[in-house]
Design a protein around this motif. Structure first.
Motif, PDB file in Angstrom:
ATOM      1  N   MET A   1     -61.172  35.696  48.740  1.00 42.61           N
ATOM      2  CA  MET A   1     -59.735  35.715  48.881  1.00 42.61           C
ATOM      3  C   MET A   1     -59.319  37.034  49.523  1.00 42.61           C
ATOM      4  SD  MET A   1     -56.791  35.269  45.996  1.00 42.61           S
ATOM      5  CE  MET A   1     -57.325  33.596  45.744  1.00 42.61           C
ATOM      6  N   ASN A   2     -58.511  36.966  50.545  1.00 46.16           N
ATOM      7  CA  ASN A   2     -58.066  38.170  51.242  1.00 46.16           C
ATOM      8  C   ASN A   2     -57.207  39.037  50.337  1.00 46.16           C
ATOM      9  OD1 ASN A   2     -59.336  37.244  53.493  1.00 46.16           O
ATOM     10  ND2 ASN A   2     -57.492  36.524  54.508  1.00 46.16           N
ATOM     11  N   GLN A   3     -57.409  40.324  50.437  1.00 47.90           N
ATOM     12  CA  GLN A   3     -56.625  41.274  49.658  1.00 47.90           C
ATOM     13  C   GLN A   3     -55.397  41.757  50.416  1.00 47.90           C
ATOM     14  OE1 GLN A   3     -57.235  41.915  46.341  1.00 47.90           O
ATOM     15  NE2 GLN A   3     -58.629  40.223  46.728  1.00 47.90           N
ATOM     16  N   VAL A   4     -55.335  41.460  51.708  1.00 45.69           N
ATOM     17  CA  VAL A   4     -54.161  41.802  52.512  1.00 45.69           C
ATOM     18  C   VAL A   4     -53.683  40.552  53.240  1.00 45.69           C
ATOM     19  CG1 VAL A   4     -54.782  44.221  52.827  1.00 45.69           C
ATOM     20  CG2 VAL A   4     -55.499  42.555  54.509  1.00 45.69           C
ATOM     21  N   LEU A   5     -52.387  40.534  53.495  1.00 49.35           N
ATOM     22  CA  LEU A   5     -51.778  39.432  54.233  1.00 49.35           C
ATOM     23  C   LEU A   5     -50.817  40.030  55.239  1.00 49.35           C
ATOM     24  CD1 LEU A   5     -51.244  36.358  54.565  1.00 49.35           C
ATOM     25  CD2 LEU A   5     -49.473  36.600  52.825  1.00 49.35           C
ATOM     26  N   ASP A   6     -51.019  39.707  56.497  1.00 51.36           N
ATOM     27  CA  ASP A   6     -50.093  40.124  57.547  1.00 51.36           C
ATOM     28  C   ASP A   6     -49.132  38.974  57.766  1.00 51.36           C
ATOM     29  OD1 ASP A   6     -51.273  42.641  58.043  1.00 51.36           O
ATOM     30  OD2 ASP A   6     -52.838  41.685  59.239  1.00 51.36           O
ATOM     31  N   ILE A   7     -47.848  39.244  57.593  1.00 51.44           N
ATOM     32  CA  ILE A   7     -46.838  38.206  57.710  1.00 51.44           C
ATOM     33  C   ILE A   7     -45.863  38.592  58.820  1.00 51.44           C
ATOM     34  CG2 ILE A   7     -45.456  39.200  55.855  1.00 51.44           C
ATOM     35  CD1 ILE A   7     -44.665  36.300  55.138  1.00 51.44           C
ATOM     36  N   ALA A   8     -45.581  37.651  59.680  1.00 49.70           N
ATOM     37  CA  ALA A   8     -44.697  37.900  60.821  1.00 49.70           C
ATOM     38  C   ALA A   8     -43.243  37.680  60.430  1.00 49.70           C
ATOM     39  CB  ALA A   8     -45.062  36.978  61.974  1.00 49.70           C
ATOM     40  N   GLY A   9     -42.385  38.470  61.038  1.00 47.83           N
ATOM     41  CA  GLY A   9     -40.949  38.280  60.890  1.00 47.83           C
ATOM     42  C   GLY A   9     -40.406  37.559  62.102  1.00 47.83           C
ATOM     43  N   ALA A  10     -39.136  37.170  62.042  1.00 49.48           N
ATOM     44  CA  ALA A  10     -38.491  36.480  63.154  1.00 49.48           C
ATOM     45  C   ALA A  10     -38.463  37.345  64.412  1.00 49.48           C
ATOM     46  CB  ALA A  10     -37.073  36.070  62.771  1.00 49.48           C
ATOM     47  N   SER A  11     -38.455  38.657  64.230  1.00 50.48           N
ATOM     48  CA  SER A  11     -38.406  39.582  65.361  1.00 50.48           C
ATOM     49  C   SER A  11     -39.735  39.659  66.112  1.00 50.48           C
ATOM     50  CB  SER A  11     -38.057  40.986  64.864  1.00 50.48           C
ATOM     51  OG  SER A  11     -39.139  41.500  64.091  1.00 50.48           O
ATOM     52  N   GLY A  12     -40.803  39.127  65.485  1.00 53.92           N
ATOM     53  CA  GLY A  12     -42.136  39.237  66.058  1.00 53.92           C
ATOM     54  C   GLY A  12     -42.938  40.381  65.444  1.00 53.92           C
ATOM     55  N   ALA A  13     -42.266  41.224  64.655  1.00 59.35           N
ATOM     56  CA  ALA A  13     -42.964  42.305  63.963  1.00 59.35           C
ATOM     57  C   ALA A  13     -43.888  41.722  62.901  1.00 59.35           C
ATOM     58  CB  ALA A  13     -41.955  43.250  63.312  1.00 59.35           C
ATOM     59  N   SER A  14     -44.956  42.433  62.602  1.00 62.90           N
ATOM     60  CA  SER A  14     -45.906  42.004  61.584  1.00 62.90           C
ATOM     61  C   SER A  14     -45.886  43.010  60.443  1.00 62.90           C
ATOM     62  CB  SER A  14     -47.307  41.919  62.188  1.00 62.90           C
ATOM     63  OG  SER A  14     -48.229  41.469  61.227  1.00 62.90           O
ATOM     64  N   TYR A  15     -45.890  42.503  59.214  1.00 61.99           N
ATOM     65  CA  TYR A  15     -45.822  43.350  58.032  1.00 61.99           C
ATOM     66  C   TYR A  15     -47.058  43.106  57.175  1.00 61.99           C
ATOM     67  CZ  TYR A  15     -41.039  43.249  59.700  1.00 61.99           C
ATOM     68  OH  TYR A  15     -39.927  43.323  60.496  1.00 61.99           O
ATOM     69  N   ARG A  16     -47.719  44.171  56.764  1.00 62.98           N
ATOM     70  CA  ARG A  16     -48.948  44.057  55.973  1.00 62.98           C
ATOM     71  C   ARG A  16     -48.624  44.230  54.489  1.00 62.98           C
ATOM     72  NH1 ARG A  16     -54.625  45.923  57.927  1.00 62.98           N
ATOM     73  NH2 ARG A  16     -54.230  43.935  58.914  1.00 62.98           N
ATOM     74  N   PHE A  17     -49.011  43.240  53.704  1.00 59.27           N
ATOM     75  CA  PHE A  17     -48.839  43.245  52.256  1.00 59.27           C
ATOM     76  C   PHE A  17     -50.204  43.276  51.594  1.00 59.27           C
ATOM     77  CE2 PHE A  17     -44.799  41.734  53.692  1.00 59.27           C
ATOM     78  CZ  PHE A  17     -43.880  42.038  52.691  1.00 59.27           C
ATOM     79  N   ARG A  18     -50.267  43.897  50.424  1.00 51.95           N
ATOM     80  CA  ARG A  18     -51.503  43.999  49.649  1.00 51.95           C
ATOM     81  C   ARG A  18     -51.393  43.120  48.410  1.00 51.95           C
ATOM     82  NH1 ARG A  18     -52.617  47.790  45.545  1.00 51.95           N
ATOM     83  NH2 ARG A  18     -50.708  48.846  46.142  1.00 51.95           N
ATOM     84  N   ARG A  19     -52.436  42.351  48.144  1.00 54.97           N
ATOM     85  CA  ARG A  19     -52.450  41.442  46.993  1.00 54.97           C
ATOM     86  C   ARG A  19     -52.539  42.249  45.702  1.00 54.97           C
ATOM     87  NH1 ARG A  19     -56.528  38.753  44.055  1.00 54.97           N
ATOM     88  NH2 ARG A  19     -55.770  36.795  43.190  1.00 54.97           N
ATOM     89  N   ASN A  20     -51.808  41.797  44.697  1.00 51.99           N
ATOM     90  CA  ASN A  20     -51.848  42.416  43.377  1.00 51.99           C
ATOM     91  C   ASN A  20     -51.955  41.348  42.303  1.00 51.99           C
ATOM     92  OD1 ASN A  20     -50.538  44.969  44.725  1.00 51.99           O
ATOM     93  ND2 ASN A  20     -51.237  45.519  42.686  1.00 51.99           N
ATOM     94  N   GLN A  21     -52.545  41.744  41.196  1.00 51.90           N
ATOM     95  CA  GLN A  21     -52.623  40.867  40.040  1.00 51.90           C
ATOM     96  C   GLN A  21     -51.751  41.453  38.941  1.00 51.90           C
ATOM     97  OE1 GLN A  21     -56.887  40.912  39.535  1.00 51.90           O
ATOM     98  NE2 GLN A  21     -57.052  38.933  40.556  1.00 51.90           N
ATOM     99  N   GLU A  22     -51.266  40.603  38.078  1.00 56.42           N
ATOM    100  CA  GLU A  22     -50.343  41.029  37.036  1.00 56.42           C
ATOM    101  C   GLU A  22     -50.921  42.131  36.155  1.00 56.42           C
ATOM    102  OE1 GLU A  22     -47.080  38.868  34.180  1.00 56.42           O
ATOM    103  OE2 GLU A  22     -48.732  37.696  34.987  1.00 56.42           O
ATOM    104  N   SER A  23     -52.222  42.138  35.983  1.00 56.34           N
ATOM    105  CA  SER A  23     -52.857  43.136  35.128  1.00 56.34           C
ATOM    106  C   SER A  23     -52.998  44.506  35.796  1.00 56.34           C
ATOM    107  CB  SER A  23     -54.240  42.644  34.693  1.00 56.34           C
ATOM    108  OG  SER A  23     -55.063  42.453  35.827  1.00 56.34           O
ATOM    109  N   GLN A  24     -52.811  44.577  37.111  1.00 54.57           N
ATOM    110  CA  GLN A  24     -52.934  45.848  37.818  1.00 54.57           C
ATOM    111  C   GLN A  24     -51.675  46.683  37.623  1.00 54.57           C
ATOM    112  OE1 GLN A  24     -53.863  43.885  41.623  1.00 54.57           O
ATOM    113  NE2 GLN A  24     -55.566  45.331  41.763  1.00 54.57           N
TER     114      GLN A  24
END
Length: 106
Positions: A1-24
């Motif tokens: 399972m990927n620990q990062v997710l790059d998600i695009a916005g409507a503008s075309g910009a890409s935003y990098r998010f890091r996966r977290n678990q509730e226990s962290q």
């Protein structure tokens, strides 16, 4: 399972998010949070939120799991309130998640 997710916005910009678990342990730093529903080949955005402290990232998690079958929480550190808002709105415009909020901690 990927620990990062790059998600695009409507503008075309890409935003990098890091996966977290509730226990962290999460920092008190401000940022953006997304809840995602993933399977083996795709993902869908269930929630996008701008929050003043990432410690509140799981505040709506139980509802997102029950109602939208969310599977993962991803965070993005972002101290600037204006930038958090801009990024959240950009992501929401493109993906139209069923749950989204600005300033979830207020």
């Amino acid at each position: 399972m990927n620990q990062v997710l790059d998600i695009a916005g409507a503008s075309g910009a890409s935003y990098r998010f890091r996966r977290n678990q509730e226990s962290q342990e999460l920092p008190a730093t401000a940022g953006n949070v997304i809840y995602v529903r993933r399977d083996e080949s795709s993902w869908a955005l269930d929630c996008c939120a701008e929050i003043d402290s990432l410690r509140g990232a799981f505040r709506g998690w139980k509802e997102a799991q029950a109602v939208h079958q969310a599977t993962d929480v991803f965070i993005r550190l972002n101290v600037s309130r204006a930038k958090r808002r801009e990024e959240c709105l950009d992501i929401v415009e493109k993906h139209q998640p069923p749950i989204w909020t600005l300033e979830a901690d207020s």
